[in-house]
Design an enzyme around this catalytic site. Structure first.
Site, PDB file in Angstrom:
ATOM      1  N   ASP A  41       0.863  -1.172   0.000  1.00  0.00           N
ATOM      2  CA  ASP A  41       0.000   0.000   0.000  1.00  0.00           C
ATOM      3  C   ASP A  41       0.907   1.231   0.000  1.00  0.00           C
ATOM      4  O   ASP A  41       1.987   1.207   0.588  1.00  0.00           O
ATOM      5  CB  ASP A  41      -0.887  -0.017   1.246  1.00  0.00           C
ATOM      6  CG  ASP A  41      -1.961   1.049   1.223  1.00  0.00           C
ATOM      7  OD1 ASP A  41      -1.993   1.840   0.257  1.00  0.00           O
ATOM      8  OD2 ASP A  41      -2.768   1.097   2.161  1.00  0.00           O
ATOM      9  N   ASP A  49      -7.836  -7.296   1.783  1.00  0.00           N
ATOM     10  CA  ASP A  49      -6.818  -7.323   2.832  1.00  0.00           C
ATOM     11  C   ASP A  49      -7.419  -6.730   4.086  1.00  0.00           C
ATOM     12  O   ASP A  49      -8.315  -5.878   4.015  1.00  0.00           O
ATOM     13  CB  ASP A  49      -5.585  -6.504   2.426  1.00  0.00           C
ATOM     14  CG  ASP A  49      -5.789  -5.016   2.707  1.00  0.00           C
ATOM     15  OD1 ASP A  49      -5.379  -4.555   3.793  1.00  0.00           O
ATOM     16  OD2 ASP A  49      -6.392  -4.322   1.863  1.00  0.00           O
ATOM     17  N   CYS A  52     -11.643 -28.400  11.446  1.00  0.00           N
ATOM     18  CA  CYS A  52     -10.578 -27.498  11.012  1.00  0.00           C
ATOM     19  C   CYS A  52      -9.242 -28.229  11.112  1.00  0.00           C
ATOM     20  O   CYS A  52      -8.950 -28.860  12.139  1.00  0.00           O
ATOM     21  CB  CYS A  52     -10.559 -26.245  11.874  1.00  0.00           C
ATOM     22  SG  CYS A  52      -9.214 -25.089  11.472  1.00  0.00           S
ATOM     23  N   CYS A 104      -6.197 -26.732  10.833  1.00  0.00           N
ATOM     24  CA  CYS A 104      -5.085 -25.837  11.131  1.00  0.00           C
ATOM     25  C   CYS A 104      -4.265 -26.400  12.290  1.00  0.00           C
ATOM     26  O   CYS A 104      -4.715 -27.279  13.027  1.00  0.00           O
ATOM     27  CB  CYS A 104      -5.584 -24.428  11.454  1.00  0.00           C
ATOM     28  SG  CYS A 104      -6.217 -24.194  13.132  1.00  0.00           S
ATOM     29  N   CYS A 130      -5.995 -26.275  15.771  1.00  0.00           N
ATOM     30  CA  CYS A 130      -7.091 -27.227  15.983  1.00  0.00           C
ATOM     31  C   CYS A 130      -6.612 -28.678  15.942  1.00  0.00           C
ATOM     32  O   CYS A 130      -7.154 -29.538  16.632  1.00  0.00           O
ATOM     33  CB  CYS A 130      -8.179 -27.007  14.933  1.00  0.00           C
ATOM     34  SG  CYS A 130      -9.119 -25.481  15.187  1.00  0.00           S
ATOM     35  N   HIS A 181      -5.311 -19.949  13.543  1.00  0.00           N
ATOM     36  CA  HIS A 181      -6.661 -20.457  13.268  1.00  0.00           C
ATOM     37  C   HIS A 181      -7.469 -19.464  12.435  1.00  0.00           C
ATOM     38  O   HIS A 181      -8.122 -19.857  11.452  1.00  0.00           O
ATOM     39  CB  HIS A 181      -7.406 -20.750  14.571  1.00  0.00           C
ATOM     40  CG  HIS A 181      -8.843 -21.091  14.335  1.00  0.00           C
ATOM     41  ND1 HIS A 181      -9.247 -22.325  13.860  1.00  0.00           N
ATOM     42  CD2 HIS A 181      -9.974 -20.335  14.441  1.00  0.00           C
ATOM     43  CE1 HIS A 181     -10.566 -22.326  13.700  1.00  0.00           C
ATOM     44  NE2 HIS A 181     -11.025 -21.131  14.044  1.00  0.00           N
TER      45      HIS A 181
END
Length: 389
Positions: free
Chosen positions: A91, A264, A302, A304, A307, A333
């Site tokens: 940005d 974003d 999940c 991830c 998890c 997560h």
């Protein structure tokens, strides 16, 4: 090779595509984790890659002030500096400059502002904004835009939009680095005609891509979607559409429905550091006493790291004990949840079933209360301004 290739558009207007960058092909829609200071807070580049991310955002304003563009360039550019071999979008820092209320002085030539770090005075022009981003070596860079408060009077919004267009022209003329995409930023406040006019004018300049800025800053969601619709309807079909600063799960789905390709936001990691985590049912607070004995993971199914390895009870304990690992696990997560949600959206678009998917997700997801959301956003913006001053 074109920077963006639309692949398929669903009957709802949602679409999938591909971003071609020097650091890989990125499937869209895509969410970009925010690493303003060349890091996504609490996570390593390998952890981001492990989740599935191939593109992140960094902020030129912050990197210009610390450690400095010269340092990053001398050390091999932003990719090498932060040990990230995926794509990077920078940005220009316009939002950060103008969000420091009372510090910025703006004219057509550029903007003068004081550093929130040490009070030193700086002057940035559109040409310098492009030069800094070229030297950083990002795959996608942004024009410098004038971002006044959304509470400003109409005349101020109109003047800022005119200046945004003037600066966009100058950024386009100043851009020299080959293989680097330059996106213009649509402004216009909450005025439908001004939003559409901004999108139409910038489209006529034939940028590589287009961002929609100045939304999700405290307005009602009805206004957000109205303004987004005005902008998207006037943007070229063959160019990427990037909705800046949007990261709530329900908002991502609604924006995809309206034809946006890129997003974003610091929200997923910011709320994680404040103890919140996402599931398909909504947003939850890990400090809730009900999670103290819970053996199950944060979200069933999940995959991830958080998890797959830990119970909700353990993460609850870490958070209550103020252990940094809790913030890392919740961040992993939440970013995993968002990445998986966007992947599910892409699959639904490809199958021609996005409308059904979106309606089902939104029916089951419990978002933050609208009035509370707006109030919290305003408090966050005011608190951030005080901290940076």
């Amino acid at each position: 090779m074109n920077h963006f290739r639309p692949v398929k558009t669903d009957a709802t207007g949602a679409r999938i595509g591909e971003l071609n960058t020097p650091h890989g092909v990125i499937p869209t829609p895509v969410f970009l984790p925010v690493g303003s200071q060349a890091t996504v807070k609490t996570l390593t580049p390998d952890e981001l890659k492990g989740i599935g991310y191939r593109m992140v955002l960094a902020n030129t304003y912050h990197l210009y002030l610390r450690p400095g563009i010269d340092i990053i360039e001398k050390l091999g550019g932003l990719h090498k500096f932060m040990a990230w071999d995926g794509a990077i979008l920078t940005d220009s820092g316009g939002y950060q400059v103008f969000s420091l209320a009372g510090l910025a002085r703006v004219g057509d030539e550029g903007v003068t502002f004081r550093s929130h770090l040490d009070g030193s005075e700086h002057f940035i022009t559109p040409e310098l904004a492009v030069e800094f981003q070229e030297r950083l070596g990002a795959d996608v860079i942004m024009t410098l835009d004038h971002v006044p408060s959304h509470l400003s009077p109409k005349g101020t919004i109109e003047e800022a939009t005119r200046r945004t267009h003037l600066w966009a022209e100058r950024c386009l003329k100043a851009h020299r680095r080959s293989g680097q995409a330059l996106y213009a930023i649509v402004q216009g406040g909450f005025d439908a005609a001004l939003r559409r006019a901004s999108a139409e004018y910038l489209s006529s300049l034939d940028f590589t891509g287009y961002a929609i800025g100045g939304l999700s800053v405290g307005e009602s969601k009805a206004v957000t979607w109205q303004m987004l619709g005005e902008a998207v309807s006037a943007l070229p079909v063959g160019k990427p559409r990037y909705l800046m600063g949007v990261g709530a799960p329900e908002d991502i789905i609604e924006a995809i429905r309206r034809g946006c390709d890129m997003f974003d936001c610091a929200l997923p990691t910011r709320v994680a550091r404040n103890g919140a985590f996402f599931t398909d049912a909504g947003r939850h607070n890990i400090s809730n006493a009900a999670y103290r004995p819970r053996e199950a993971p944060l979200e069933k199914g999940c995959d991830c790291y958080a998890c797959a390895r830990f119970s909700t009870a353990y993460i609850h304990h870490l958070y209550r004990a103020r252990e940094i690992l809790a913030l890392r696990l919740l961040s992993i997560h939440n970013l995993s949840f968002i990445n998986r949600l966007v992947a599910r959206a892409r699959a639904a678009i490809n199958a021609g079933q996005f409308g059904t998917f979106a309606d089902g997700f939104l029916a089951g997801y419990r978002p933050s209360d609208e009035a509370a959301r707006v109030s919290q956003k305003e408090k966050w913006l005011k608190g951030r301004q005080k901290e940076e001053q």
